[in-house]
Design a protein around this motif. Structure first.
Motif, PDB file in Angstrom:
ATOM      1  N   ALA A   9       0.796  -1.241   0.000  1.00  0.00           N
ATOM      2  CA  ALA A   9       0.000   0.000   0.000  1.00  0.00           C
ATOM      3  C   ALA A   9       0.823   1.284   0.000  1.00  0.00           C
ATOM      4  O   ALA A   9       0.295   2.355  -0.244  1.00  0.00           O
ATOM      5  N   SER A  10       2.125   1.185   0.273  1.00  0.00           N
ATOM      6  CA  SER A  10       2.934   2.412   0.352  1.00  0.00           C
ATOM      7  C   SER A  10       3.623   2.749  -0.954  1.00  0.00           C
ATOM      8  O   SER A  10       4.274   3.784  -1.077  1.00  0.00           O
ATOM      9  N   GLY A  11       3.500   1.875  -1.938  1.00  0.00           N
ATOM     10  CA  GLY A  11       4.230   2.057  -3.189  1.00  0.00           C
ATOM     11  C   GLY A  11       3.537   2.980  -4.169  1.00  0.00           C
ATOM     12  O   GLY A  11       2.488   3.568  -3.885  1.00  0.00           O
ATOM     13  N   ALA A  78       2.073  -5.240  -4.598  1.00  0.00           N
ATOM     14  CA  ALA A  78       3.400  -5.230  -3.967  1.00  0.00           C
ATOM     15  C   ALA A  78       4.485  -5.648  -4.945  1.00  0.00           C
ATOM     16  O   ALA A  78       4.249  -6.430  -5.853  1.00  0.00           O
ATOM     17  N   GLY A  79       5.668  -5.121  -4.725  1.00  0.00           N
ATOM     18  CA  GLY A  79       6.811  -5.494  -5.556  1.00  0.00           C
ATOM     19  C   GLY A  79       7.605  -4.268  -5.922  1.00  0.00           C
ATOM     20  O   GLY A  79       7.249  -3.149  -5.561  1.00  0.00           O
ATOM     21  N   ALA A 226       4.414   2.752 -14.839  1.00  0.00           N
ATOM     22  CA  ALA A 226       2.993   3.138 -14.861  1.00  0.00           C
ATOM     23  C   ALA A 226       2.350   2.831 -13.507  1.00  0.00           C
ATOM     24  O   ALA A 226       2.054   1.693 -13.201  1.00  0.00           O
ATOM     25  N   THR A 227       2.179   3.864 -12.701  1.00  0.00           N
ATOM     26  CA  THR A 227       1.629   3.666 -11.361  1.00  0.00           C
ATOM     27  C   THR A 227       0.209   4.229 -11.235  1.00  0.00           C
ATOM     28  O   THR A 227      -0.684   3.564 -10.718  1.00  0.00           O
ATOM     29  N   LEU A 228      -0.008   5.426 -11.731  1.00  0.00           N
ATOM     30  CA  LEU A 228      -1.325   6.058 -11.572  1.00  0.00           C
ATOM     31  C   LEU A 228      -2.367   5.382 -12.457  1.00  0.00           C
ATOM     32  O   LEU A 228      -3.476   5.088 -12.010  1.00  0.00           O
ATOM     33  N   SER A 229      -1.997   5.111 -13.706  1.00  0.00           N
ATOM     34  CA  SER A 229      -2.940   4.427 -14.603  1.00  0.00           C
ATOM     35  C   SER A 229      -3.192   3.000 -14.108  1.00  0.00           C
ATOM     36  O   SER A 229      -4.312   2.494 -14.187  1.00  0.00           O
ATOM     37  N   MET A 230      -2.151   2.349 -13.552  1.00  0.00           N
ATOM     38  CA  MET A 230      -2.325   0.995 -13.025  1.00  0.00           C
ATOM     39  C   MET A 230      -3.219   1.014 -11.786  1.00  0.00           C
ATOM     40  O   MET A 230      -4.052   0.124 -11.598  1.00  0.00           O
TER      41      MET A 230
END
Length: 330
Positions: A9-11, A78-79, A226-230
């Motif tokens: 959850a922190s990523g 996570a990862g 890609a973090t926001l779209s994911m």
């Protein structure tokens, strides 16, 4: 009361995903888990005036078990993210180990939860999760999903640009197969409402859907993927699962599932020779109600893409199963 968990959850994906779930009226309790910073992320989100009560856990004092206990839905982003020049395979051992550990906890304390795997490489991590669940005697194929929604979201966006549509979300575009490179197969012949892709734009469009992640990695210039779209895609799929669990009908979205264990999956397993494949899934209170065979009536070009996809997926799936049974010694 619906308890949702974000593991990781922190990523870069986990934080915006947690924010979207905090805003969802379908979530009553939001439990966050990660190796760092989770209490801070939880405190920050808990000030938002929406329904969900938020708690944050770290690994100490069996935090993973406390976070996931009796969860209804567990989303796993996570990862570590991909960096420029890094293949999805470079990530494999690290992320595969993380997913294996999280699923082991979930199998023990939330065996009936819907499990949504975002951690890459999804083509392999879902198979790892299934093998862990089988070993623990709690595998329910109807509740295990590899989240491939970002491929669909990208296809909707890119096709809308070509077709002059205001928003891609008014299109339904099946994207099937796997969730990396050439294993991603957009079926533009089955777009609804129908859109004609000009021949001179077809190959570039397919390539953009398959390798859209590289576009983002390059644009972020080493600072992430890609973090926001994911996060949006993960939330879109999670919310569909939660709506279906509450009894809403007609909710369909492609997802990477274990074909032999879901209604309608055997036919696709036979056609592809694969146990795992992303196919349009109709969701219901128990997860996968049925899957639709997307391979009927596809074009020659699409069949060529499917053939390449099957070849790539075979290796990915075998790699995941082998990892689950023989993880590398640390």
């Amino acid at each position: 009361m619906v308890k949702a968990v974000v593991a990781g959850a922190s990523g870069g994906i986990g934080q915006p995903l947690s924010l979207l779930l905090k805003l969802s009226p379908y979530v009553d309790e939001l439990s966050l888990y990660d190796v760092v910073n989770t209490p801070g992320v939880a405190a920050d989100l808990s000030h938002i005036s929406s329904t969900a009560k938020v708690t944050g856990y770290l690994p100490k004092d069996d935090g993973g078990k406390a976070a996931m206990k009796d969860a209804d839905i567990i989303v796993i982003p996570a990862g570590i993210p991909r960096k420029p020049g890094m293949t999805r395979d470079d990530l494999f051992n690290i992320n595969a180990g993380i997913v294996k550990g999280l699923i082991e906890i979930a199998a023990e304390v939330a065996p009936k939860a819907f499990l949504l795997i975002i951690s890459n490489p999804v083509n392999s991590t879902v198979a790892i999760a299934a093998e862990v669940l089988k070993a623990k005697g709690v595998f329910n194929p109807q509740k295990l999903f590899g989240v491939t929604t970002l491929d669909i979201v990208r296809a909707e966006t890119f096709v809308a640009e070509i077709a002059g549509k205001k928003t891609g979300s008014e299109l339904t575009i099946p994207v099937i197969g796997g969730h990396s490179g050439e294993t991603i197969v957009p079926l533009f012949s089955k777009i609804s409402p129908s859109v004609t892709i000009p021949d001179d734009k077809y190959d570039a469009l397919v390539n953009r859907v398959q390798f859209g992640g590289d576009e983002v990695v390059k644009a972020k210039d080493g600072a992430g993927s890609a973090t926001l779209s994911m996060a949006f895609a993960g939330f879109r799929f999670a919310e569909k699962v939660l709506k279906a669990a509450k009894g809403e009908k007609g909710l369909v979205e492609p997802s990477y599932v274990y074909l032999p264990g879901v209604p309608g999956g055997e036919e696709i397993a036979k056609a592809t020779g694969l146990e795992y494949f992303s196919v349009p899934v109709e969701l219901g209170p128990n997860g996968v109600e049925k899957v639709t065979n997307p391979l009927t009536g596809i074009t020659e070009k699409e069949q060529t893409l499917v053939d390449a996809c099957i070849k790539g997926l075979k290796d990915n799936i075998t790699k995941g199963i082998n990892f689950a049974h023989n993880p590398p010694q640390k």
